[in-house]
Design a protein around this motif. Structure first.
Motif, PDB file in Angstrom:
ATOM      1  N   LYS A  32      28.467  33.141  40.734  1.00 20.72           N
ATOM      2  CA  LYS A  32      28.098  31.722  40.727  1.00 20.72           C
ATOM      3  C   LYS A  32      28.178  31.158  39.310  1.00 20.72           C
ATOM      4  O   LYS A  32      28.652  30.056  39.098  1.00 20.72           O
ATOM      5  CB  LYS A  32      26.699  31.528  41.295  1.00 20.72           C
ATOM      6  CG  LYS A  32      26.620  31.646  42.807  1.00 20.72           C
ATOM      7  CD  LYS A  32      25.203  31.409  43.278  1.00 20.72           C
ATOM      8  CE  LYS A  32      25.010  31.721  44.735  1.00 20.72           C
ATOM      9  NZ  LYS A  32      25.792  30.968  45.655  1.00 20.72           N
ATOM     10  N   ALA A  33      27.695  31.938  38.338  1.00 16.64           N
ATOM     11  CA  ALA A  33      27.703  31.468  36.951  1.00 16.64           C
ATOM     12  C   ALA A  33      29.107  31.443  36.367  1.00 16.64           C
ATOM     13  O   ALA A  33      29.461  30.529  35.623  1.00 16.64           O
ATOM     14  CB  ALA A  33      26.803  32.359  36.098  1.00 16.64           C
ATOM     15  N   GLY A  34      29.922  32.440  36.711  1.00 15.95           N
ATOM     16  CA  GLY A  34      31.245  32.552  36.104  1.00 15.95           C
ATOM     17  C   GLY A  34      32.331  31.756  36.793  1.00 15.95           C
ATOM     18  O   GLY A  34      33.223  31.225  36.137  1.00 15.95           O
ATOM     19  N   ASP A  35      32.258  31.648  38.119  1.00 15.66           N
ATOM     20  CA  ASP A  35      33.322  30.976  38.858  1.00 15.66           C
ATOM     21  C   ASP A  35      33.259  29.458  38.759  1.00 15.66           C
ATOM     22  O   ASP A  35      34.272  28.779  38.883  1.00 15.66           O
ATOM     23  CB  ASP A  35      33.290  31.381  40.345  1.00 15.66           C
ATOM     24  CG  ASP A  35      33.590  32.853  40.548  1.00 15.66           C
ATOM     25  OD1 ASP A  35      34.076  33.502  39.594  1.00 15.66           O
ATOM     26  OD2 ASP A  35      33.336  33.360  41.653  1.00 15.66           O
ATOM     27  N   ASP A  36      32.067  28.926  38.584  1.00 17.24           N
ATOM     28  CA  ASP A  36      31.907  27.477  38.562  1.00 17.24           C
ATOM     29  C   ASP A  36      30.786  27.113  37.592  1.00 17.24           C
ATOM     30  O   ASP A  36      29.693  26.724  38.004  1.00 17.24           O
ATOM     31  CB  ASP A  36      31.589  26.975  39.980  1.00 17.24           C
ATOM     32  CG  ASP A  36      31.820  25.495  40.143  1.00 17.24           C
ATOM     33  OD1 ASP A  36      31.958  24.791  39.120  1.00 17.24           O
ATOM     34  OD2 ASP A  36      31.851  25.038  41.294  1.00 17.24           O
ATOM     35  N   PRO A  37      31.026  27.276  36.282  1.00 19.17           N
ATOM     36  CA  PRO A  37      29.944  27.078  35.309  1.00 19.17           C
ATOM     37  C   PRO A  37      29.333  25.677  35.330  1.00 19.17           C
ATOM     38  O   PRO A  37      28.142  25.530  35.093  1.00 19.17           O
ATOM     39  CB  PRO A  37      30.602  27.385  33.967  1.00 19.17           C
ATOM     40  CG  PRO A  37      32.063  27.370  34.199  1.00 19.17           C
ATOM     41  CD  PRO A  37      32.289  27.640  35.652  1.00 19.17           C
ATOM     42  N   GLU A  38      30.140  24.646  35.641  1.00 20.05           N
ATOM     43  CA  GLU A  38      29.600  23.286  35.676  1.00 20.05           C
ATOM     44  C   GLU A  38      28.568  23.159  36.790  1.00 20.05           C
ATOM     45  O   GLU A  38      27.483  22.628  36.602  1.00 20.05           O
ATOM     46  CB  GLU A  38      30.715  22.242  35.892  1.00 20.05           C
ATOM     47  CG  GLU A  38      31.720  22.164  34.786  1.00 20.05           C
ATOM     48  CD  GLU A  38      32.844  23.188  34.925  1.00 20.05           C
ATOM     49  OE1 GLU A  38      32.937  23.869  35.974  1.00 20.05           O
ATOM     50  OE2 GLU A  38      33.614  23.330  33.959  1.00 20.05           O
TER      51      GLU A  38
END
Length: 197
Positions: free
Chosen positions: A101-107
């Protein structure tokens, strides 16, 4: 020829669009009017499904958190396998879900970090679900004789707290460290050793 019928406005469609709007504008600038505009409807149409901006944001947060709970529940509920193995798989799946979740879509992850702080009821419910799953795994191990815990709910909470660095969003920056997997494995092994009968 009449125009094609518009896609029906459903709560799921509103939530998907809200995620996109949050990703684009962030949690402080995104409004229900922005969501309605992206859907091509009036903001009153959105309010028919979600009575307030807070309710919409809570529903988005709940939807996001629920995605990880399903996979974890499959591990906790799986028949067969030892409880220590299940516990290790469950902790690993939680860590991987949070890292993705943090790496795939940081925004969007940054947006959800803000929303999590606002949605205490949703977050508390989510955390209780996770701790309950841990409790089921530990109770299964106690019953089978592979784990020891005189107070299963307290043990489940302790395991959750002890591994917080690998699932609490406030530690997300650390999840990029090259040594994080080794550190996770060391903590997990220590926790499981501590619970073994």
């Amino acid at each position: 020829m009449p125009p094609a019928a518009a896609e029906p406005l459903t709560p799921e469609r509103i939530l998907e669009t809200t995620e996109e709007v949050l990703r684009r504008f962030g949690p402080t600038k995104a409004t229900v009017v922005d969501v309605a505009r992206a859907l091509g409807v009036s903001h009153g149409s959105v309010y028919r499904h979600f009575p307030s901006k807070a309710a919409l944001r809570e529903a988005v947060t709940d939807r996001w958190l629920a995605k990880s709970v399903v996979r974890l529940d499959e591990i906790a509920s799986a028949a067969g396998g030892s409880a220590p193995s299940k516990l290790e798989a469950w902790l690993e799946a939680l860590f991987e879900a949070k890292r993705h979740k943090a790496g795939d879509d940081p925004e969007l992850f940054a947006t959800y970090t803000v929303l999590l702080a606002e949605s205490s009821g949703v977050v508390d419910q989510h955390l209780n679900q996770l701790i309950d799953q841990l409790g089921r795994i530990i109770a299964e191990g106690v019953e089978a004789g592979s784990l020891s815990a005189p107070d299963v709910p307290a043990a489940a909470r302790a395991v959750f707290d002890a591994t917080g660095r690998f699932h609490d969003p406030q530690y997300a920056a650390e999840w990029l460290k090259p040594t994080i997997t080794t550190e996770f494995e060391a903590v997990t092994a220590l926790v499981i050793r501590g619970l073994r009968a």
